[in-house]
Design an enzyme around this catalytic site. Structure first.
Site, PDB file in Angstrom:
ATOM      1  N   SER A  57      44.718  75.931  -6.462  1.00 24.25           N
ATOM      2  CA  SER A  57      44.042  76.696  -5.411  1.00 24.25           C
ATOM      3  C   SER A  57      42.813  75.953  -4.899  1.00 24.25           C
ATOM      4  O   SER A  57      42.225  75.114  -5.598  1.00 24.25           O
ATOM      5  CB  SER A  57      43.623  78.065  -5.950  1.00 24.25           C
ATOM      6  OG  SER A  57      44.759  78.790  -6.348  1.00 24.25           O
TER       7      SER A  57
HETATM    8  C1  LIG Z   1      48.478  79.344  -6.760  1.00 26.15           C
HETATM    9  S1  LIG Z   1      49.370  78.925  -8.193  1.00 26.15           S
HETATM   10  C2  LIG Z   1      48.193  79.113  -9.495  1.00 26.15           C
HETATM   11  C3  LIG Z   1      46.978  78.319  -9.305  1.00 26.15           C
HETATM   12  C4  LIG Z   1      46.086  78.202 -10.500  1.00 26.15           C
HETATM   13  N1  LIG Z   1      45.629  79.490 -10.980  1.00 26.15           N
HETATM   14  C5  LIG Z   1      44.906  77.336 -10.114  1.00 26.15           C
HETATM   15  O1  LIG Z   1      43.844  77.850  -9.895  1.00 26.15           O
HETATM   16  O2  LIG Z   1      45.043  76.138  -9.976  1.00 26.15           O
HETATM   17  C6  LIG Z   1      50.381  80.360  -8.437  1.00 26.15           C
HETATM   18  C7  LIG Z   1      51.297  80.273  -9.620  1.00 26.15           C
HETATM   19  O3  LIG Z   1      51.860  81.563  -9.833  1.00 26.15           O
HETATM   20  C8  LIG Z   1      53.105  81.366 -10.468  1.00 26.15           C
HETATM   21  N2  LIG Z   1      53.881  82.603 -10.431  1.00 26.15           N
HETATM   22  C9  LIG Z   1      54.637  83.101  -9.413  1.00 26.15           C
HETATM   23  N3  LIG Z   1      55.207  84.259  -9.789  1.00 26.15           N
HETATM   24  C10 LIG Z   1      54.807  84.497 -11.066  1.00 26.15           C
HETATM   25  C11 LIG Z   1      55.075  85.540 -11.992  1.00 26.15           C
HETATM   26  N4  LIG Z   1      55.861  86.577 -11.684  1.00 26.15           N
HETATM   27  N5  LIG Z   1      54.508  85.469 -13.205  1.00 26.15           N
HETATM   28  C12 LIG Z   1      53.699  84.428 -13.545  1.00 26.15           C
HETATM   29  N6  LIG Z   1      53.414  83.409 -12.706  1.00 26.15           N
HETATM   30  C13 LIG Z   1      53.952  83.450 -11.475  1.00 26.15           C
HETATM   31  C14 LIG Z   1      53.719  80.190  -9.708  1.00 26.15           C
HETATM   32  O4  LIG Z   1      54.709  79.556 -10.488  1.00 26.15           O
HETATM   33  C15 LIG Z   1      52.486  79.332  -9.441  1.00 26.15           C
HETATM   34  O5  LIG Z   1      52.391  78.285 -10.354  1.00 26.15           O
END
Ligand SMILES: C[S@@+](CC[C@H](N)C(=O)[O-])C[C@H]1O[C@@H](n2cnc3c(N)ncnc32)[C@H](O)[C@@H]1O
Length: 417
Positions: A76
């Site tokens: 992000s």
């Molecule tokens: C924007 S990224 C996370 C960024 C991270 N928190 C950072 O700050 O760098 C969103 C993540 O949510 C995960 N995701 C999507 N659906 C999900 C779910 N149902 N449960 C857990 N993780 C999920 C995706 O695989 C992705 O890696």
């Protein structure tokens, strides 16, 4: 992940980023500032990422795309990471769940909650968890963060209760597990999708319901797994043969056949008289329309569409019967501003144009310059304190309520979904 980095330059850029985040009000506390000064962002980025991107203020870095080229995982942008840490009101010693991993944000959280705290970071994608674990290891944070593959929908029951849960993936629904796993006065920070418009909302739990403390504007990759939300799409063709898609989160027309050939039928155009200064954000207009405009949808079109020749069109539209209206802007050079207008198509073009224009004007009267607040009432909570006129939106496991301060005094807008 391992890369040759000019560490002096990285340290300088880290300081400059922190100064900018402070300046813009995204970092408010010394603890979040220290976290941003200590954690090397570059250690969590793909190896070839330019340091100017790594230390960009508003630059997310996509790390995974699906077959349709849609971003599924990313690191992000710095501004929203900082803002979400502040929304979560983290303090040393707290237990925190991060939903949606990557390692970087978890490292920031670990810095803030310190050795007495606990950080659990989950992702549905094993590849993301592998990458996060490797990066946390290489940067020395692996002993302070537990990463695991799990679906957001269930949280992590064996680590609960949490003082804060930070969801970093676009959520249409508030999973019951998040509430159950939150301390009675805990904080939930979640990018909540409300009829296609996302607000990152900081909520504090207040017994059986949640009350918002503050919000931020940002977009997130979509939720996968049990909490994913399918959208309805209607495909149309414009006069030049380009594909135009209407996407509905809720309230899709029950009879989409009414829109057959709509873009080649009669048109109506009207200008609202409402202007906005260049560079002034009107993000809350989108939120207003998402809440108050019946038939609200997102509009996308193939390159080359003739939807608008001169004016700038915005990806927000409304369907009324056999009419489709979308929002556009035209320059008003003498005021150094732009005016909102509406172009509409189809047999009910005038009706659709009037409905959209009316809500642009209602936003101008009652929504501009004020910040809405939100409450969330899960199914089974005591709704008796909810005002009869409250503007509500149903979610799978509860109801979200928006309060726009000026609306209390102003005329109620006529939208009724
Ligand atoms: C924007 S990224 C996370 C960024 C991270 N928190 C950072 O700050 O760098 C969103 C993540 O949510 C995960 N995701 C999507 N659906 C999900 C779910 N149902 N449960 C857990 N993780 C999920 C995706 O695989 C992705 O890696």
């Amino acid at each position: 992940m391992v890369q040759m980095v000019d560490t002096d330059r990285a340290a300088q850029m880290r300081k400059a980023l922190v100064a900018q985040l402070r300046d813009q009000g995204k970092i408010l506390s010394d603890t979040v500032e220290q976290a941003f000064l200590r954690v090397p962002r570059e250690g969590f980025m793909p190896a070839d990422t330019d340091l100017a991107v790594v230390y960009g203020y508003d630059k997310p870095v996509v790390t995974k795309r699906d077959a349709q080229d849609q971003a599924m995982s990313s690191v992000s942008a710095a501004y929203i990471q900082a803002a979400m840490l502040e929304l979560a009101q983290l303090r040393p010693g707290m237990r925190v769940l991060e939903v949606g991993s990557g390692g970087l944000n978890a490292a920031y959280i670990a810095e803030v909650v310190g050795p007495e705290g606990r950080v659990v970071s989950i992702d549905i994608d094993p590849e993301v968890i592998d990458r996060a674990a490797t990066a946390l290891d290489a940067t020395g944070y692996s002993i302070r963060v537990r990463v695991l593959v799990a679906d957001a929908e269930h949280g992590v029951p064996d680590e609960a209760p949490f003082d804060a849960i930070i969801v970093t993936v676009g959520a249409w629904n508030i999973a019951p597990a998040w509430l159950h796993q939150l301390q009675p006065d805990g904080l939930l920070v979640v990018p909540l999708i409300m009829n296609y418009v996302t607000r990152v909302i900081g909520f504090r739990r207040n017994g059986d319901h949640l009350i918002s403390t503050a919000t931020e504007i940002a977009g997130f990759v979509p939720m996968q797994g049990e909490g994913s939300r399918p959208h309805k799409h209607i495909e149309l063709t414009d006069a030049t043969g380009c594909k135009v898609t209407l996407s509905f989160d809720s309230g899709a027309p029950s009879d989409p056949a009414q829109l057959d050939g709509v873009l080649t039928a009669g048109t109506a155009e009207s200008w609202s008289g409402i202007t906005i200064g260049h560079g002034v954000s009107f993000a809350d207009l989108h939120l207003w329309l998402a809440w108050f405009l019946n038939g609200f949808c997102r509009l996308s079109a193939e390159q080359g569409t003739d939807l608008t020749a001169k004016e700038r069109w915005l990806p927000f539209a409304a369907v009324r019967g056999a009419g489709l209206a979308y929002l556009m802007l035209r320059d008003v050079p003498q005021d150094d501003a732009a005016e909102f207008g509406v172009r509409a198509y189809g047999g009910d073009a005038k009706l659709a144009a009037a409905a959209l224009t009316e809500q642009v004007q209602a936003w101008y009267r009652a929504g501009r310059h004020t910040v809405p607040t939100f409450t969330y009432w899960p199914t089974g909570s005591d709704h008796s304190r909810l005002h009869a006129d409250a503007k509500v939106m149903d979610k799978t496991n509860g109801t979200i309520v928006i309060s726009w301060p000026a609306l209390v005094a102003a005329d109620s807008p006529s939208g009724d979904h």
